[in-house]
Enzyme design. Structure first.
Site, PDB file in Angstrom:
ATOM      1  N   CYS A  13       1.298  -1.331   0.104  1.00  0.00           N
ATOM      2  CA  CYS A  13      -0.512   0.207  -0.237  1.00  0.00           C
ATOM      3  C   CYS A  13       1.093   0.856  -0.314  1.00  0.00           C
ATOM      4  CB  CYS A  13      -0.950  -0.158   1.258  1.00  0.00           C
ATOM      5  SG  CYS A  13      -1.506  -1.685   1.744  1.00  0.00           S
ATOM      6  N   ARG A  71       6.814 -11.380   5.847  1.00  0.00           N
ATOM      7  CA  ARG A  71       5.598 -10.898   6.985  1.00  0.00           C
ATOM      8  C   ARG A  71       6.721 -12.358   7.617  1.00  0.00           C
ATOM      9  NH1 ARG A  71      -0.822  -9.922   5.373  1.00  0.00           N
ATOM     10  NH2 ARG A  71       0.085  -8.019   3.941  1.00  0.00           N
ATOM     11  N   GLN A 117       1.139 -11.028  -3.663  1.00  0.00           N
ATOM     12  CA  GLN A 117      -0.199 -10.688  -3.122  1.00  0.00           C
ATOM     13  C   GLN A 117      -0.746 -10.442  -4.648  1.00  0.00           C
ATOM     14  OE1 GLN A 117       0.139  -7.534  -0.484  1.00  0.00           O
ATOM     15  NE2 GLN A 117      -1.433  -9.110   0.745  1.00  0.00           N
ATOM     16  N   ASP A 172      -2.377  -7.957  -5.605  1.00  0.00           N
ATOM     17  CA  ASP A 172      -2.735  -7.206  -4.501  1.00  0.00           C
ATOM     18  C   ASP A 172      -3.496  -6.066  -5.765  1.00  0.00           C
ATOM     19  OD1 ASP A 172      -3.465  -5.212  -2.288  1.00  0.00           O
ATOM     20  OD2 ASP A 172      -1.077  -4.556  -2.116  1.00  0.00           O
ATOM     21  N   HIS A 202      -5.053  -1.300  -5.168  1.00  0.00           N
ATOM     22  CA  HIS A 202      -5.138  -0.192  -4.539  1.00  0.00           C
ATOM     23  C   HIS A 202      -7.082   0.020  -5.450  1.00  0.00           C
ATOM     24  CE1 HIS A 202      -1.892  -1.461  -2.234  1.00  0.00           C
ATOM     25  NE2 HIS A 202      -3.500  -0.888  -0.783  1.00  0.00           N
ATOM     26  N   LYS A 240     -14.453  -4.525   5.815  1.00  0.00           N
ATOM     27  CA  LYS A 240     -14.446  -4.895   4.483  1.00  0.00           C
ATOM     28  C   LYS A 240     -15.333  -6.755   4.653  1.00  0.00           C
ATOM     29  CE  LYS A 240     -11.554  -8.430   7.244  1.00  0.00           C
ATOM     30  NZ  LYS A 240     -10.878  -9.702   7.965  1.00  0.00           N
ATOM     31  N   HIS A 257      -8.251  -1.659  -0.824  1.00  0.00           N
ATOM     32  CA  HIS A 257      -7.327  -2.323  -0.720  1.00  0.00           C
ATOM     33  C   HIS A 257      -8.023  -3.937  -1.182  1.00  0.00           C
ATOM     34  CE1 HIS A 257      -3.357  -4.837   0.617  1.00  0.00           C
ATOM     35  NE2 HIS A 257      -4.716  -5.351   0.794  1.00  0.00           N
TER      36      HIS A 257
END
Length: 578
Positions: free
Chosen positions: A271, A300, A318, A320, A322, A404, A450
RNA sequence: GCCCCUGUAGCUCAGUUGGCAGAGCAUAUCCAUGGUAAGGAUAAGGUCAACGGUUCGAUUCCGUUCGGGGGCUCCA
């Protein structure tokens, strides 16, 4: 879970506790609830217990069940309860936590337990062959690491023997599909403890799957109005201080490395990087919505005990994206994300999908304007309803930075897996002060969403392996066609056919080893290669192929051109059949 | 990190109540003329996870350490 099966499982738990009480004097009792597939009970044993001891406990349970013991409910005062459980420290703690007034207890045989109930009337209603004790596990009292560790006995329990057996069979099937096992058998990936736990090595065949998946993913994102970004793997501490990760996410981040005089952290999330690109220029309402996607690899920290095959790792990519948009656009954007996600899952062959909507946490930990929370949550709910998805609301289950939706797919043997997550982020947009100039000339804060559709490529690969048992649809199969000669005499025709297939972009392999045809068929079958093409004199003469399908079907004398066309068509349409 | 289980060939696993370590698959070499799930032979492959202890002798028993699995916790 239906009320009656829960009642049965919970009653089983009391019977187990009674059996343990008979066999182990001085045992202290924790709690013993019904769970998804059975029940457990936590005990503090006076002496160590081993797996073998479970059989003795089962035997005692069956003896108790045969005695037709009645479950009797009684109500007592808090004081009476404390007296009754004076030797049971965990029960006393539970009693302390209860409100004033009467407390219910249940007795059966010589066992008494603090319990809300309800229970079956008598042990007669419990089938002695509908449960089995599973494992011993350690579990902290009330899930708290600082409290004593109790010994938890897990059990499977059902209303009937048939249901238990069906469940055990499903578990057996799940074991055969275990992603770690298939990863090895199909030569897809490996992990290497000596080189670092929780890090995935993608082998050539895993790589072929991944490339096919990612190519499709990128194509779909472009079609759906996304742009694709590439961002760095490390960022200076300024970035993580600004994002707040060094405050609320630090325990999941790796130690920094020093470059020149600054600390750089390897990224646990993408992000902040996307936000840097957003802030690289002044944005107009005319620019929005911006939909920016990245196959972003993040690292992580996960505790060693939590690592599990492809499902839980320390480094992963990911899928991912945005989305930055205006308040007017938010509803449409959420609908689009949801629709996009569902269309991907459909292509992949998932049929049952369920949504979980998590709303604003209670208390004042949440960041962001309440009106925005309201609008965001509403847009999520509307999108789910518009798609006609089954859903559950997890009241207060959202993160502090926004509500979410998570989507869970049901796999081929009935297990649910979370893949998609769509989350609002009020925190990051505030912290980085992102803005756009609206039509009225005012600076405004866009909504930031996200989302990850597959979750992570690694975890998705694991889920998909277990869902398909390694028999991927043609378009994702590492090897699509195995070309097998009846005997070495036909190697030349095999090479020619293979070259033609490869020329069309089909992943074909000529099996030219010394092995006999039967052995090659067996190998190809075990590797779950969708099509096996068998070539001998007849096929060579007629320029045809004989096709054996992974599913067991057999089609002989197909013209080579027709076969090529069919394979291309199945790949192109991402067909789930052959 | 903690609780339980576990560690023998590249893989899947036997085995030794303490006495030179075993199989199948995979690998290598050789032999084998062909139709839909393993043709045959030979070879090579091990500090029995590591380190201590007990013992005439330990892969086996005991202890410690390091891995792996299942839980607790967390989540993509």
């Amino acid at each position: 879970m239906a009320a009656d099966i829960e009642r049965i499982r919970h009653s089983f738990a009391h019977v187990m506790a009674e059996a343990v009480q008979h066999l182990y004097g001085g045992v202290k009792f924790g709690i013993g609830p019904a769970i998804q597939d059975g029940f457990y009970y936590d005990f503090l044993f006076p002496k160590p217990v081993a797996e073998e001891d479970l059989r003795a406990i089962e035997k005692e349970m069956r003896r108790i069940i045969a005695q037709d013991q009645i479950f009797v409910r009684e109500e007592v005062t808090k004081e009476q309860a404390k007296e009754l459980f004076r030797d049971q420290p965990f029960k006393l703690e539970l009693i302390e936590g209860l409100e004033e007034g009467t407390i219910s207890i249940y007795r059966q045989g010589d066992f008494v337990d603090l319990c809300r109930g309800p229970h079956v009337e008598s042990t007669r209603e419990l089938k002695p062959d509908a449960f089995t004790l599973k494992t011993l596990a350690g579990a902290y009292w009330r899930g708290d690491e600082t409290r004593p560790m109790l010994t938890r006995i897990y059990a499977y329990a059902f209303a009937s023997k048939a249901e238990l057996e069906a469940y055990l069979k499903m578990l057996e099937e799940a074991e055969k599909r275990d992603n770690r096992r298939l990863g090895k058998e199909l030569d897809l990936f490996s992990t290497h403890e000596e080189a670092g736990a929780g890090l995935i090595y993608w082998h050539p065949k895993g790589g072929r799957f991944r490339v096919a998946l990612e190519d499709w993913w990128r194509e779909e994102h472009y079609k759906n109005g996304y742009e694709i970004l590439f961002t760095p793997h490390i960022g200076k501490s300024w970035l993580w201080e600004t994002s707040g990760h060094l405050g609320f996410y630090k325990e999941n981040m790796y130690s920094p490395m020093k470059i020149d005089e600054d600390n750089y952290y390897i990224k646990p999330m993408n992000c902040p990087f996307h936000i840097m690109i957003y802030k690289s220029q002044t944005r107009s309402y005319r620019d929005l919505p911006l939909r920016w996607a990245e196959l972003g690899t993040v690292y992580r920290y996960e505790r060693a005990g939590a690592l599990h095959g492809l499902m839980r790792v320390r480094g992963f990519t990911q899928d991912d994206a945005h989305i930055f948009c205006t308040p007017e656009q938010i509803e449409g954007e959420i609908e689009e994300v949801l629709r996009f996600s569902l269309s991907m899952h459909k292509t992949l062959g998932f049929k049952e999908i369920k949504a979980y909507l998590a709303t604003k946490p209670k208390g004042d930990g949440a960041v962001g304007d309440p009106a925005r929370w309201e609008q965001a949550t509403e847009s999520l709910r509307k999108a789910i309803e518009k798609e006609g998805l089954a859903y559950e609301i997890d009241e207060g289950g959202g993160a502090f930075y926004g509500p979410k939706i998570d989507l869970k797919v049901k796999d081929a043997i009935g297990r649910e897996w979370q893949l998609t997550t769509i989350q609002f982020d009020f925190n990051m947009s505030e912290r980085f002060q992102i803005e756009y100039i609206d039509s009225d000339g005012q600076r405004k804060r866009p909504y930031m969403v996200h989302r990850a559709l597959l979750g992570s490529i690694e975890r998705f690969f694991g889920v998909y392996l277990e869902h398909t048992a390694g028999a991927f649809p043609l378009w994702l199969s590492p090897e699509q066609v195995a070309v097998i000669p009846v005997a070495p005499l036909f190697d030349e025709y095999v090479k020619e056919v293979t070259a033609i297939l490869k020329g069309k972009g089909i992943r074909a392999t000529a099996m030219l080893s010394e092995e006999r045809m039967n052995a090659k068929i067996r190998d190809a079958q075990n590797q779950k290669i969708p099509y096996m093409v068998i070539l001998g004199q007849r096929e060579k003469d007629d320029r045809t192929v004989s096709v054996r399908l992974r599913t067991g079907g057999q089609e002989n004398g197909i013209a080579l051109d027709a076969f090529v066309a069919r394979v291309l068509e199945k790949i192109e349409t991402k067909a789930l059949d052959l």
